[in-house]
Design an enzyme around this catalytic site. Sequence first.
Site, short mmCIF file in Angstrom:
data_model
loop_
_atom_site.label_atom_id
_atom_site.label_comp_id
_atom_site.label_asym_id
_atom_site.label_seq_id
_atom_site.Cartn_x
_atom_site.Cartn_y
_atom_site.Cartn_z
N GLY A 200 -40.34 -1.87 -3.47
CA GLY A 200 -39.14 -2.60 -3.16
C GLY A 200 -39.29 -4.12 -2.57
O GLY A 200 -40.45 -4.50 -2.61
N GLY A 202 -39.85 -7.36 -0.18
CA GLY A 202 -40.40 -7.60 1.13
C GLY A 202 -39.64 -7.71 2.24
O GLY A 202 -39.70 -6.99 3.36
N VAL A 205 -37.86 -3.32 2.49
CA VAL A 205 -38.79 -2.40 2.92
C VAL A 205 -40.22 -2.96 3.54
O VAL A 205 -40.77 -2.33 4.45
CB VAL A 205 -39.36 -1.37 1.92
CG1 VAL A 205 -38.24 -0.47 1.47
CG2 VAL A 205 -39.51 -2.18 0.58
N GLY A 206 -40.41 -4.06 3.17
CA GLY A 206 -41.86 -4.60 3.96
C GLY A 206 -41.46 -5.01 5.29
O GLY A 206 -42.12 -4.70 6.28
N GLU A 244 -54.68 -11.47 4.94
CA GLU A 244 -55.67 -12.11 4.11
C GLU A 244 -54.58 -13.16 3.36
O GLU A 244 -53.85 -12.62 2.63
CB GLU A 244 -56.25 -11.23 3.03
CG GLU A 244 -57.38 -10.15 3.46
CD GLU A 244 -58.51 -10.88 4.18
OE1 GLU A 244 -58.78 -11.94 3.62
OE2 GLU A 244 -59.23 -10.20 4.78
N CYS A 278 -57.05 -16.37 -4.55
CA CYS A 278 -57.10 -17.14 -3.19
C CYS A 278 -58.24 -17.71 -2.84
O CYS A 278 -58.29 -18.69 -2.23
CB CYS A 278 -56.74 -15.99 -2.08
SG CYS A 278 -57.82 -14.58 -2.50
P1 NAD Z 1 -46.03 -13.20 -0.70
O1 NAD Z 1 -46.33 -13.32 0.70
O2 NAD Z 1 -44.90 -13.77 -1.21
O3 NAD Z 1 -45.75 -11.56 -0.96
C1 NAD Z 1 -47.03 -10.65 -0.74
C2 NAD Z 1 -46.52 -9.31 -0.36
O4 NAD Z 1 -45.54 -9.36 0.89
C3 NAD Z 1 -45.40 -8.60 -1.36
O5 NAD Z 1 -45.39 -7.37 -1.46
C4 NAD Z 1 -44.02 -9.17 -0.65
O6 NAD Z 1 -43.08 -8.23 -1.12
C5 NAD Z 1 -44.39 -8.84 0.85
N1 NAD Z 1 -43.22 -9.81 1.63
C6 NAD Z 1 -42.76 -10.97 1.29
N2 NAD Z 1 -41.83 -11.01 2.32
C7 NAD Z 1 -42.00 -10.17 3.38
C8 NAD Z 1 -41.33 -9.89 4.46
N3 NAD Z 1 -40.50 -10.68 5.13
N4 NAD Z 1 -41.77 -8.72 5.20
C9 NAD Z 1 -42.73 -8.12 4.77
N5 NAD Z 1 -43.38 -8.14 3.67
C10 NAD Z 1 -42.74 -9.02 2.87
O7 NAD Z 1 -47.40 -13.37 -1.55
P2 NAD Z 1 -47.41 -13.30 -3.29
O8 NAD Z 1 -46.75 -14.43 -3.78
O9 NAD Z 1 -47.20 -12.15 -3.62
O10 NAD Z 1 -49.17 -13.67 -3.23
C11 NAD Z 1 -49.77 -14.96 -3.43
C12 NAD Z 1 -50.25 -15.07 -2.06
O11 NAD Z 1 -51.19 -14.24 -1.60
C13 NAD Z 1 -51.16 -16.56 -2.38
O12 NAD Z 1 -50.74 -17.58 -1.29
C14 NAD Z 1 -52.57 -15.97 -2.09
O13 NAD Z 1 -53.43 -17.17 -1.68
C15 NAD Z 1 -52.57 -15.14 -1.38
N6 NAD Z 1 -53.60 -14.09 -1.80
C16 NAD Z 1 -54.67 -13.90 -0.44
C17 NAD Z 1 -55.77 -13.36 -0.77
C18 NAD Z 1 -56.73 -13.24 0.53
O14 NAD Z 1 -57.63 -12.16 0.33
N7 NAD Z 1 -56.81 -14.38 1.28
C19 NAD Z 1 -55.86 -12.32 -1.81
C20 NAD Z 1 -54.93 -12.63 -2.89
C21 NAD Z 1 -53.61 -13.47 -2.59
#
Ligand code: NAD
Length: 471
Positions: A200, A202, A205-206, A244, A278
């Site tokens: 779902g 973020g 459900v997040g 992360e 990342c």
């Molecule tokens: P994102 O932060 O938009 O989403 C990540 C997850 O968080 C998703 O499942 C999303 O649904 C959830 N989410 C979004 N808003 C939320 C909220 N308000 N409350 C709770 N959960 C919420 O990131 P993305 O666009 O999916 O991924 C890309 C990013 O991830 C890049 O910035 C990348 O650098 C980072 N990343 C970091 C690592 C690491 O290990 N450091 C690895 C991979 C990706």
Amino acid sequence: MNNLSKLYINGQWEDWNGETLPVHEAATGDVLAQVPAAARSEMRRAIEAAHKAFEAWSETTLEQRLSVLKQLHTGLTERAGEIAEAISREVGMPLKLARQIQAGLPAAITESYIKMLPDFAFSEQVGNSEVQYTPVGVVGCITPWNYPLHQVILKVVPALAAGCTVVLKPSEIAPSSAYILAEILDRTDLPAGCFNLVSGLGQVVGDELIKHPDVSMVSFTGSTRTGHLIAHAAADDFKRYALEMGGKSASVVLPDADLKAAVKGTVSNCLLNSGQTCTALTRLLVPADKHDEACQLAAEAVAKMTPGNPMEETTRLGPLASAEQRDRVLDFIRIGVDAGATLVAGGPEAPEGLDQGYFVKATVFGNVDPDSKIAQEEIFGPVLCVIPYQDEADAIRIANGTAYGLSGAVWSGDADKAKKVAGKLRTGQVFVNGGAFNPLAPFGGFGHSGVGREFGKWGLEEFLEVRSLQL
Ligand code: NAD
């Protein structure tokens, strides 16, 4: 896979009749599937199931937990082809690479824990005290789309191994491999409720998962923006969290380095998974008098990376995962041009013959101002910034001059010199002269890149609380 339209709660696949979210094929934009946009009430039931299952699972022996992880490893190996194809379609990574990385790495990480766990001391004697390492409780895992199963496995495997129970909220952009994981775990001896999957949004459900009082820890991988929200929510309830997040990693080429090898290594790292990594080395720092030669070498290297359909065996550069991500990356490319950086290769136009799907040309900018937007912010696409520096101190200052600190690289003809400079980079890992990735070494970020570490014993310790018995 038949379960994509369902939720996995308390050991049962449940039908979902509410709203759904489309999952797109990166190379065409076609809708591949619909997954549930679950409601808060479903997330609450999953947390309740994990909470009930915790007491019994936290008291299992290591042998019982290892036995489940071995069954999981077998399942991941058996279904590797299906995992690679699903992720390749959703994320855009060429299938050949997806087999090695997107499917191969999760199995390898699981195996690394199976091998490491018997040697991990879950208790130790310190003077008259027995120090016990005990599971933290219910863990909420929230993951992104770029390495969708790898990032899940880095949380779920050590959490279950520690004796924690899990509720997973996978990325809505690339959810299929999390469903395959749930199907595999469903056929293991893992008791009902120990692993739950709720797909779902973020914000729905997040948000429920990070704020629920029965969740003891949130383990998150994703953007720094969302990580910030999670840290705030966790602080309200003194929850534990591991984050992360993003990166803007520098590859520092010292004057005595093999420039050709350094540029080649940096370009291939930067373009891995079309830059949706990342740890991508997105800033190439070169001595000012070698800047033009470095740009020329980078242009030659990206010329070999023509974008194509990730399902074709010869493709080396696939599309990005979503229309939103493609548009974001194209905006950054336009911002770079407008700011006066030299466009050495690529650009904001769609690659020839690829007007469907989310393709972006591999792009190299030269003469990039280290303080400009394209040098400071994570682009998360196939874009390399070449930045000239004056001397070693200037190079270190530029390398450390962003809010991030996830990865980096140093190249030098003198290994000791390279190590010395690597030790000055404010970042969680540094590749010295192209050193190999090591899944047993800790992984995580300084600054805005993260809190906590994953992989190996450091990844396990994140899910353990410490108790002292004074005897
Ligand atoms: P994102 O932060 O938009 O989403 C990540 C997850 O968080 C998703 O499942 C999303 O649904 C959830 N989410 C979004 N808003 C939320 C909220 N308000 N409350 C709770 N959960 C919420 O990131 P993305 O666009 O999916 O991924 C890309 C990013 O991830 C890049 O910035 C990348 O650098 C980072 N990343 C970091 C690592 C690491 O290990 N450091 C690895 C991979 C990706």
